[in-house]
Design a protein around this motif. Structure first.
Motif, PDB file in Angstrom:
ATOM      1  N   UNK A  16      26.282  29.172 -30.849  1.00  0.00           N
ATOM      2  CA  UNK A  16      27.306  29.015 -31.883  1.00  0.00           C
ATOM      3  C   UNK A  16      27.687  27.543 -32.043  1.00  0.00           C
ATOM      4  N   UNK A  17      27.739  26.819 -30.933  1.00  0.00           N
ATOM      5  CA  UNK A  17      28.025  25.386 -30.997  1.00  0.00           C
ATOM      6  C   UNK A  17      26.922  24.643 -31.739  1.00  0.00           C
ATOM      7  N   UNK A  18      25.683  24.946 -31.430  1.00  0.00           N
ATOM      8  CA  UNK A  18      24.557  24.266 -32.080  1.00  0.00           C
ATOM      9  C   UNK A  18      24.535  24.530 -33.583  1.00  0.00           C
ATOM     10  N   UNK A  19      24.828  25.755 -33.971  1.00  0.00           N
ATOM     11  CA  UNK A  19      24.870  26.094 -35.407  1.00  0.00           C
ATOM     12  C   UNK A  19      25.977  25.303 -36.094  1.00  0.00           C
ATOM     13  N   UNK A  20      27.129  25.205 -35.435  1.00  0.00           N
ATOM     14  CA  UNK A  20      28.259  24.467 -36.022  1.00  0.00           C
ATOM     15  C   UNK A  20      27.938  22.981 -36.153  1.00  0.00           C
ATOM     16  N   UNK A  21      27.303  22.414 -35.142  1.00  0.00           N
ATOM     17  CA  UNK A  21      26.957  20.996 -35.186  1.00  0.00           C
ATOM     18  C   UNK A  21      26.030  20.686 -36.366  1.00  0.00           C
ATOM     19  N   UNK A  22      25.043  21.564 -36.607  1.00  0.00           N
ATOM     20  CA  UNK A  22      24.112  21.353 -37.722  1.00  0.00           C
ATOM     21  C   UNK A  22      24.810  21.555 -39.059  1.00  0.00           C
ATOM     22  N   UNK A  23      25.637  22.579 -39.142  1.00  0.00           N
ATOM     23  CA  UNK A  23      26.299  22.881 -40.415  1.00  0.00           C
ATOM     24  C   UNK A  23      27.295  21.804 -40.812  1.00  0.00           C
ATOM     25  N   UNK A  24      27.962  21.205 -39.843  1.00  0.00           N
ATOM     26  CA  UNK A  24      28.984  20.198 -40.153  1.00  0.00           C
ATOM     27  C   UNK A  24      28.480  18.767 -39.991  1.00  0.00           C
ATOM     28  N   UNK A  25      27.225  18.623 -39.523  1.00  0.00           N
ATOM     29  CA  UNK A  25      26.641  17.298 -39.272  1.00  0.00           C
ATOM     30  C   UNK A  25      27.504  16.484 -38.300  1.00  0.00           C
ATOM     31  N   UNK A  26      28.038  17.189 -37.316  1.00  0.00           N
ATOM     32  CA  UNK A  26      28.866  16.537 -36.295  1.00  0.00           C
ATOM     33  C   UNK A  26      27.986  16.018 -35.174  1.00  0.00           C
ATOM     34  N   UNK A  27      28.245  14.794 -34.744  1.00  0.00           N
ATOM     35  CA  UNK A  27      27.442  14.172 -33.680  1.00  0.00           C
ATOM     36  C   UNK A  27      28.280  14.067 -32.407  1.00  0.00           C
ATOM     37  N   UNK A  28      27.697  14.550 -31.316  1.00  0.00           N
ATOM     38  CA  UNK A  28      28.316  14.454 -30.005  1.00  0.00           C
ATOM     39  C   UNK A  28      27.451  13.591 -29.098  1.00  0.00           C
ATOM     40  N   UNK A  29      28.098  12.840 -28.228  1.00  0.00           N
ATOM     41  CA  UNK A  29      27.393  11.974 -27.281  1.00  0.00           C
ATOM     42  C   UNK A  29      27.743  12.380 -25.866  1.00  0.00           C
ATOM     43  N   UNK A  30      26.715  12.650 -25.054  1.00  0.00           N
ATOM     44  CA  UNK A  30      26.947  13.025 -23.661  1.00  0.00           C
ATOM     45  C   UNK A  30      26.827  11.779 -22.797  1.00  0.00           C
ATOM     46  N   UNK A  31      27.863  11.477 -22.016  1.00  0.00           N
ATOM     47  CA  UNK A  31      27.836  10.296 -21.155  1.00  0.00           C
ATOM     48  C   UNK A  31      28.738  10.520 -19.957  1.00  0.00           C
ATOM     49  N   UNK A  32      28.165  10.338 -18.769  1.00  0.00           N
ATOM     50  CA  UNK A  32      28.913  10.352 -17.518  1.00  0.00           C
ATOM     51  C   UNK A  32      29.869  11.539 -17.384  1.00  0.00           C
ATOM     52  N   UNK A  33      29.331  12.742 -17.527  1.00  0.00           N
ATOM     53  CA  UNK A  33      30.133  13.926 -17.275  1.00  0.00           C
ATOM     54  C   UNK A  33      31.090  14.318 -18.377  1.00  0.00           C
ATOM     55  N   UNK A  34      30.942  13.739 -19.562  1.00  0.00           N
ATOM     56  CA  UNK A  34      31.787  14.146 -20.670  1.00  0.00           C
ATOM     57  C   UNK A  34      30.999  14.103 -21.974  1.00  0.00           C
ATOM     58  N   UNK A  35      31.422  14.937 -22.917  1.00  0.00           N
ATOM     59  CA  UNK A  35      30.791  14.976 -24.224  1.00  0.00           C
ATOM     60  C   UNK A  35      31.804  14.456 -25.222  1.00  0.00           C
ATOM     61  N   UNK A  36      31.408  13.447 -25.992  1.00  0.00           N
ATOM     62  CA  UNK A  36      32.371  12.725 -26.813  1.00  0.00           C
ATOM     63  C   UNK A  36      32.040  12.823 -28.294  1.00  0.00           C
ATOM     64  N   UNK A  37      33.093  13.028 -29.076  1.00  0.00           N
ATOM     65  CA  UNK A  37      33.000  12.956 -30.533  1.00  0.00           C
ATOM     66  C   UNK A  37      33.854  11.784 -30.993  1.00  0.00           C
ATOM     67  N   UNK A  38      33.299  10.988 -31.917  1.00  0.00           N
ATOM     68  CA  UNK A  38      34.077   9.898 -32.501  1.00  0.00           C
ATOM     69  C   UNK A  38      34.222   8.712 -31.593  1.00  0.00           C
ATOM     70  N   UNK A  39      35.396   8.093 -31.719  1.00  0.00           N
ATOM     71  CA  UNK A  39      35.715   6.903 -30.960  1.00  0.00           C
ATOM     72  C   UNK A  39      35.299   5.593 -31.584  1.00  0.00           C
ATOM     73  N   UNK A  40      35.404   5.395 -32.923  1.00  0.00           N
ATOM     74  CA  UNK A  40      35.870   6.338 -33.946  1.00  0.00           C
ATOM     75  C   UNK A  40      34.712   7.146 -34.532  1.00  0.00           C
ATOM     76  N   UNK A  41      35.015   8.169 -35.351  1.00  0.00           N
ATOM     77  CA  UNK A  41      33.952   8.884 -36.068  1.00  0.00           C
ATOM     78  C   UNK A  41      33.328   7.999 -37.134  1.00  0.00           C
ATOM     79  N   UNK A  42      32.234   8.451 -37.711  1.00  0.00           N
ATOM     80  CA  UNK A  42      31.507   7.637 -38.704  1.00  0.00           C
ATOM     81  C   UNK A  42      32.390   7.277 -39.898  1.00  0.00           C
ATOM     82  N   UNK A  43      33.240   8.209 -40.312  1.00  0.00           N
ATOM     83  CA  UNK A  43      34.155   7.944 -41.422  1.00  0.00           C
ATOM     84  C   UNK A  43      35.571   7.987 -40.870  1.00  0.00           C
ATOM     85  N   UNK A  44      36.222   6.832 -40.869  1.00  0.00           N
ATOM     86  CA  UNK A  44      37.586   6.753 -40.349  1.00  0.00           C
ATOM     87  C   UNK A  44      38.397   5.828 -41.240  1.00  0.00           C
TER      88      UNK A  44
END
Length: 380
Positions: A16-44
């Motif tokens: 369900x997460x993978x389907x949502x990521x593709x449908x919304x074109x949301x990008x997550x980054x996995x780094x050092x034990x955490x999964x991050x969105x934004x910081x900032x996002x592409x459109x801010x």
């Protein structure tokens, strides 16, 4: 201990997460034990977050992911960043951080979402994040210099903004308070600095979070270690009848095993040395005050010699450390040819060792005595 069922990855939720990521074109980054969105996002289009813009989310079900959490927290306001802590199994660790563009939105997220039921029987907790950005590094040698340790830290880790050094009673050697650009940068540094100092300089240092219960978070002070004080109470008052302080006791000398590589990196001496800094005083304005190019201790001695009143006898005792970072010393100075003794309190900045601080305290005392003598006409 978690039960076996809670450790099993829910593949349906992952899909369900993978389907949502593709449908919304949301990008997550996995780094050092955490999964991050934004910081900032592409459109801010909002402001860059300042203090108190982040909330801490806990009691998250282990198989609840960003496809549920990001839309939920975005319903309060645009997210600048969302971080979900993950373990190796692919489950979340039960907590996350959401950062908004303003403190007001973060407060509203706490008001609306604290206790929110994300699944039947599961209510999340939403509180203000402490957003710790300061680390205390202890166990540094007394020869450490601020500019040098700043360069060393920027070489070892990312996000270092500034460094302040602290020495004095209750602190062994020198402690450094390090401010980072973000909590994430400070957290990453905390994980690697102890090993980095061992590898690069064969040094053992301690790295701890700087407590947040401070009135001014931009000027934190390291917690004092319960170690041997540079100015222990059994040292007693400093007695001097000559202008030059005697050598320090053996337990006040610098440690002999400071790695030469580290000393070169921070700009200090590669062997223990007693520092002899130039005299500096807390008064920033010279109007109505005597200003001395030479040592006030030497000037007071010469003045008393010329006046034929005998040499000054100093009694200088450490009093306390003030909240402003200065060290306070009480004093009594007796001059044989002057009936009344001079008494008062002086303050100095912490120095690298007890001998240096006692010398600086004596200089401050001599300056104050000269000022009093000048004001009362005794120097005329």
């Amino acid at each position: 201990m978690e039960n076996t069922q809670s450790q099993v990855l829910n593949l349906e939720r992952v899909q369900a997460l993978e389907i949502w990521l593709k449908a919304t074109n949301t990008k997550l980054t996995q780094v050092n034990g955490q999964r991050k969105y934004g910081g900032p996002p592409e459109v801010w289009e909002g402001p860059t977050p300042g203090p108190r813009c982040e909330v801490f989310i806990s009691q998250i079900p282990r198989d609840t992911y960003e496809d549920i959490l990001i839309p939920l927290f975005s319903s309060i306001g645009p997210l600048w960043e969302f971080r979900l802590m993950m373990n190796f199994s692919g489950q979340n660790r039960g907590f996350a951080y959401a950062k908004y563009g303003s403190a007001a939105i973060a407060v509203e997220a706490i008001r609306q979402l604290h206790g929110h039921m994300v699944e039947p029987g599961y209510r999340i907790s939403v509180r203000r994040s402490t957003e710790k950005r300061h680390l205390c590094i202890g166990g540094l040698p007394a020869s450490t210099r601020q500019e040098g340790i700043l360069q060393v830290l920027r070489m070892l880790v990312e996000g270092v903004e500034r460094v302040s050094l602290k020495a004095g009673p209750g602190i062994e050697g020198v402690s450094a308070t390090v401010a980072f650009s973000s909590h994430h940068a400070a957290s990453m540094a905390k994980k690697v600095l102890v090993e980095a100092f061992k590898k690069q300089f064969a040094m053992c240092v301690s790295v701890k979070w700087q407590p947040t219960e401070k009135p001014n978070p931009d000027e934190p002070r390291c917690p004092q270690k319960r170690a041997k004080s540079l100015l222990p109470s059994h040292l007693g008052p400093l007695h001097h009848s000559s202008p030059q302080p005697s050598g320090p006791p053996s337990f006040l000398t610098l440690p002999a095993s400071i790695p030469a590589g580290f000393c070169r990196a921070v700009g200090g001496p590669t062997a223990p040395q007693l520092a002899h800094p130039t005299c500096s005083f807390p008064n920033s304005s010279t109007q109505g005050h005597l200003v001395f190019a030479a040592s006030p201790v030497m000037l007071l001695s010469k003045l008393c010699e010329r006046a034929g009143v005998g040499q000054p006898f100093y009694e200088v005792q450490y009093s306390h450390a003030g909240p402003d970072g200065f060290l306070y010393f009480s004093y009594k100075v007796q001059i044989r040819g002057i009936t009344a003794a001079f008494k008062g309190l002086v303050m100095i900045l912490p120095g690298p060792n007890a001998s240096t601080m006692l010398e600086e305290a004596q200089k401050a005392v001599a300056q104050q005595v000269l000022q009093k003598m000048y004001n009362t006409g005794l120097t005329h």
